[in-house]
Design a protein around this motif. Structure first.
Motif, PDB file in Angstrom:
ATOM      1  N   GLU A  86       0.865  -1.123  -0.059  1.00 52.61           N
ATOM      2  CA  GLU A  86       0.057   0.018  -0.039  1.00 52.61           C
ATOM      3  C   GLU A  86       0.951   1.250  -0.104  1.00 52.61           C
ATOM      4  O   GLU A  86       1.378   1.775   0.854  1.00 52.61           O
ATOM      5  CB  GLU A  86      -1.157  -0.028   1.233  1.00 52.61           C
ATOM      6  CG  GLU A  86      -2.046  -1.174   1.225  1.00 52.61           C
ATOM      7  CD  GLU A  86      -3.011  -1.161   2.439  1.00 52.61           C
ATOM      8  OE1 GLU A  86      -2.724  -0.299   3.233  1.00 52.61           O
ATOM      9  OE2 GLU A  86      -3.769  -1.904   2.473  1.00 52.61           O
ATOM     10  N   TRP A  99       2.649   8.374  -3.812  1.00 53.87           N
ATOM     11  CA  TRP A  99       3.246   7.364  -4.577  1.00 53.87           C
ATOM     12  C   TRP A  99       2.099   6.370  -5.281  1.00 53.87           C
ATOM     13  O   TRP A  99       1.006   6.113  -4.629  1.00 53.87           O
ATOM     14  CB  TRP A  99       4.077   6.381  -3.690  1.00 53.87           C
ATOM     15  CG  TRP A  99       5.308   7.002  -3.313  1.00 53.87           C
ATOM     16  CD1 TRP A  99       5.452   7.603  -2.000  1.00 53.87           C
ATOM     17  CD2 TRP A  99       6.583   7.168  -3.826  1.00 53.87           C
ATOM     18  NE1 TRP A  99       6.791   7.972  -1.734  1.00 53.87           N
ATOM     19  CE2 TRP A  99       7.462   7.862  -2.869  1.00 53.87           C
ATOM     20  CE3 TRP A  99       7.109   6.930  -5.082  1.00 53.87           C
ATOM     21  CZ2 TRP A  99       8.805   8.156  -3.301  1.00 53.87           C
ATOM     22  CZ3 TRP A  99       8.339   7.250  -5.303  1.00 53.87           C
ATOM     23  CH2 TRP A  99       9.116   7.904  -4.549  1.00 53.87           C
ATOM     24  N   SER A 100       2.552   5.999  -6.442  1.00 51.65           N
ATOM     25  CA  SER A 100       1.675   4.917  -7.041  1.00 51.65           C
ATOM     26  C   SER A 100       2.666   3.651  -7.279  1.00 51.65           C
ATOM     27  O   SER A 100       3.957   3.769  -7.530  1.00 51.65           O
ATOM     28  CB  SER A 100       1.303   5.243  -8.474  1.00 51.65           C
ATOM     29  OG  SER A 100       2.298   5.780  -9.198  1.00 51.65           O
ATOM     30  N   THR A 101       1.959   2.382  -7.162  1.00 55.30           N
ATOM     31  CA  THR A 101       3.033   1.107  -7.248  1.00 55.30           C
ATOM     32  C   THR A 101       2.374   0.211  -8.357  1.00 55.30           C
ATOM     33  O   THR A 101       1.185   0.193  -8.826  1.00 55.30           O
ATOM     34  CB  THR A 101       3.066   0.751  -5.925  1.00 55.30           C
ATOM     35  OG1 THR A 101       3.836  -0.473  -5.972  1.00 55.30           O
ATOM     36  CG2 THR A 101       1.418   0.149  -5.323  1.00 55.30           C
ATOM     37  N   THR A 102       3.175  -0.520  -8.785  1.00 55.97           N
ATOM     38  CA  THR A 102       2.963  -1.380  -9.932  1.00 55.97           C
ATOM     39  C   THR A 102       3.952  -2.793  -9.257  1.00 55.97           C
ATOM     40  O   THR A 102       5.155  -2.591  -9.237  1.00 55.97           O
ATOM     41  CB  THR A 102       3.285  -1.271 -11.199  1.00 55.97           C
ATOM     42  OG1 THR A 102       2.546  -0.003 -11.627  1.00 55.97           O
ATOM     43  CG2 THR A 102       2.687  -2.243 -12.295  1.00 55.97           C
ATOM     44  N   LEU A 145       7.777   2.019  -8.178  1.00 57.11           N
ATOM     45  CA  LEU A 145       7.082   3.096  -7.399  1.00 57.11           C
ATOM     46  C   LEU A 145       7.251   4.260  -8.096  1.00 57.11           C
ATOM     47  O   LEU A 145       8.376   4.629  -8.646  1.00 57.11           O
ATOM     48  CB  LEU A 145       7.325   3.134  -5.934  1.00 57.11           C
ATOM     49  CG  LEU A 145       6.917   2.216  -5.044  1.00 57.11           C
ATOM     50  CD1 LEU A 145       7.659   0.889  -5.093  1.00 57.11           C
ATOM     51  CD2 LEU A 145       6.884   2.766  -3.632  1.00 57.11           C
ATOM     52  N   SER A 169       3.446  10.254  -7.629  1.00 55.52           N
ATOM     53  CA  SER A 169       2.366  10.628  -8.361  1.00 55.52           C
ATOM     54  C   SER A 169       2.238  12.274  -8.544  1.00 55.52           C
ATOM     55  O   SER A 169       2.954  13.106  -7.589  1.00 55.52           O
ATOM     56  CB  SER A 169       1.211  10.307  -7.479  1.00 55.52           C
ATOM     57  OG  SER A 169       1.085  10.564  -6.345  1.00 55.52           O
TER      58      SER A 169
END
Length: 441
Positions: free
Chosen positions: A235, A240-243, A281, A284
């Motif tokens: 999470e 931040w955004s994660t893949t 990461l 964003s």
């Protein structure tokens, strides 16, 4: 009120409610044919022809009647191929209350308070608590509605549950306050201790490559049973955004849909088994306004759920994963547009943007080209050497053009474009070097 040891009519009996384990024996049995034949017996046709006779002799040596072999002559022979697994089909319950349970599991206990005296006790107030090094958690309290009476030889049963969220020593504290036969009010405390161990460890590595941050997580199983990971989700923090990055991305579309619907759990074997996860990461952004957290290096945290061999659930949430400290510039100078080529001796414009990344008004500013004598540079400012810019509001920006001229042919560098804050007397980092092709006509 009395709490004298050995003078109580009541006593607590506690049983841990947990799933049993398989009873495993170390088999010392074998098939007699394994002593006479090898894996390559079928490579020799003449030897393979004698195999049926060996089978018939082996079967004849076993007890066909099914009666017990009192001579134990065949005690080392496999009667069934499944005997080699060492699992006779028995399930074993925990033999002691103090067997360690693991962080993230649910502690469940069946508690019975028994009246072992020859008379009835009345107004029984029962309380059950979990005591740790940090806190005391109430599980049951019948103070507002006491048990009216427990007859001689009778009992009162109840079940308590607690989600284990701390490591180390835990104590189940059971207390009873009751009226004895002679009207004396008595207090009975009993303590049951158990240990909470760590089922797994999460080791992380953070690497930054340009605008990408890669997080590697290694999960290690410290328990004595296999763990089936249902969920290992990262999470990310708010900015931040994660893949998740996987190696098996080259499946057909049907297989991909099936794997999403029926997601198989990931097995991490007992006694030190590991599994690695990799996440990408990105910071964003919302339009042109970027999230600004001065010095923040919190990337996020893991949510992990699993099941053991017989389906016992477990759940853990890690602490915040930290990356490299993020240092945001107060003022950032960005290139918007630059021509691909220009003509020597002809002025040209480059389009720049000055961004205020603070929460206060900044400026006014001066922009110039620094570094060396202007006569020695191949590209210089055309006109006034300093360009004055007005104040920029908080989180705002301003666009401007810088008039330059090239004096040499070929691929030339535009270097040293610097911003200076007139009010704060502060010089910021120059714009990275640019390249432009200068032609003769």
């Amino acid at each position: 009120m009395s709490a004298t040891a050995g003078s109580h009519s009541l006593a607590f009996r506690v049983m841990r409610l947990c799933r049993p384990s398989f009873h495993v024996e170390n088999p010392l049995q074998l098939d007699p044919l394994d002593l006479l034949t090898g894996e390559d017996i079928f490579d020799d046709p003449s030897a393979a022809s004698h195999l049926p006779r060996l089978f018939s002799r082996s079967k004849a040596s076993t007890n066909k009647s099914g009666e017990a072999d009192l001579t134990y002559r065949n005690r080392f022979e496999l009667q069934n191929p499944t005997d080699a697994m060492g699992i006779p089909g028995f399930l074993v319950l925990p033999q002691s209350f103090g067997r360690a349970i693991y962080l993230g599991e649910t502690f469940c206990s069946y508690i019975s308070i028994n009246n072992s005296s020859n008379f009835e006790v009345k107004d029984v107030m029962i309380k059950a608590e979990i005591q740790t090094e940090r806190q005391r958690i109430l599980l049951l309290d019948t103070s507002k509605s006491p048990v009216e009476s427990i007859r001689s030889g009778g009992r009162y049963d109840f079940i308590v549950e607690h989600d284990v969220k701390e490591l180390g020593a835990h104590t189940l504290v059971c207390t009873a306050l009751y009226n004895d036969n002679d009207g004396e009010r008595k207090y009975l405390p009993q303590f049951f201790k158990f240990i909470v161990a760590n089922p797994l460890s999460v080791r992380t590595k953070v690497r930054t490559v340009k605008d990408n941050t890669f997080l590697e997580a290694c999960i290690e199983n410290h328990t004595k049973s296999n763990l089936y990971m249902d969920q290992v989700d990262f999470e990310p923090a708010q900015n931040w955004s994660t893949t998740i990055l996987k190696a098996d991305e080259h499946y057909s579309e049907i297989n991909c849909q099936t794997r999403e619907i029926f997601k198989p759990p990931i097995l991490i074997r007992s006694g030190g088994g590991i599994y690695n996860y990799l996440y990408q990461l990105r910071m964003s952004s919302h339009g042109s306004e970027q999230v600004k957290v001065e010095g923040s290096n919190i990337l996020g945290k893991f949510q992990i759920t699993w099941r053991a061999n017989l389906g016992e659930p477990g759940r853990l949430q890690t602490q915040h994963i930290l990356g490299s400290p993020i240092s945001h510039k107060e003022i950032e100078l960005q290139l918007v547009e630059v021509p691909s080529k220009t003509i020597s001796g002809m002025p040209f414009l480059i389009h720049l943007k000055l961004i205020n990344q603070t929460d206060k008004e900044m400026g006014p500013f001066e922009v110039w080209m620094s570094g060396g004598n202007s006569h020695e540079k191949s590209i210089t400012v055309n006109g006034l050497q300093k360009l004055v810019l007005p104040k920029v509001e908080a989180s705002g920006s301003t666009d401007f053009n810088l008039n330059l001229i090239a004096t040499r042919l070929g691929v030339q560098k535009i270097t040293g474009i610097t911003v200076f804050d007139v009010r704060d007397k502060k010089t910021y980092d120059p714009l990275p070097d640019l390249e432009i092709f200068v032609d003769a006509d």
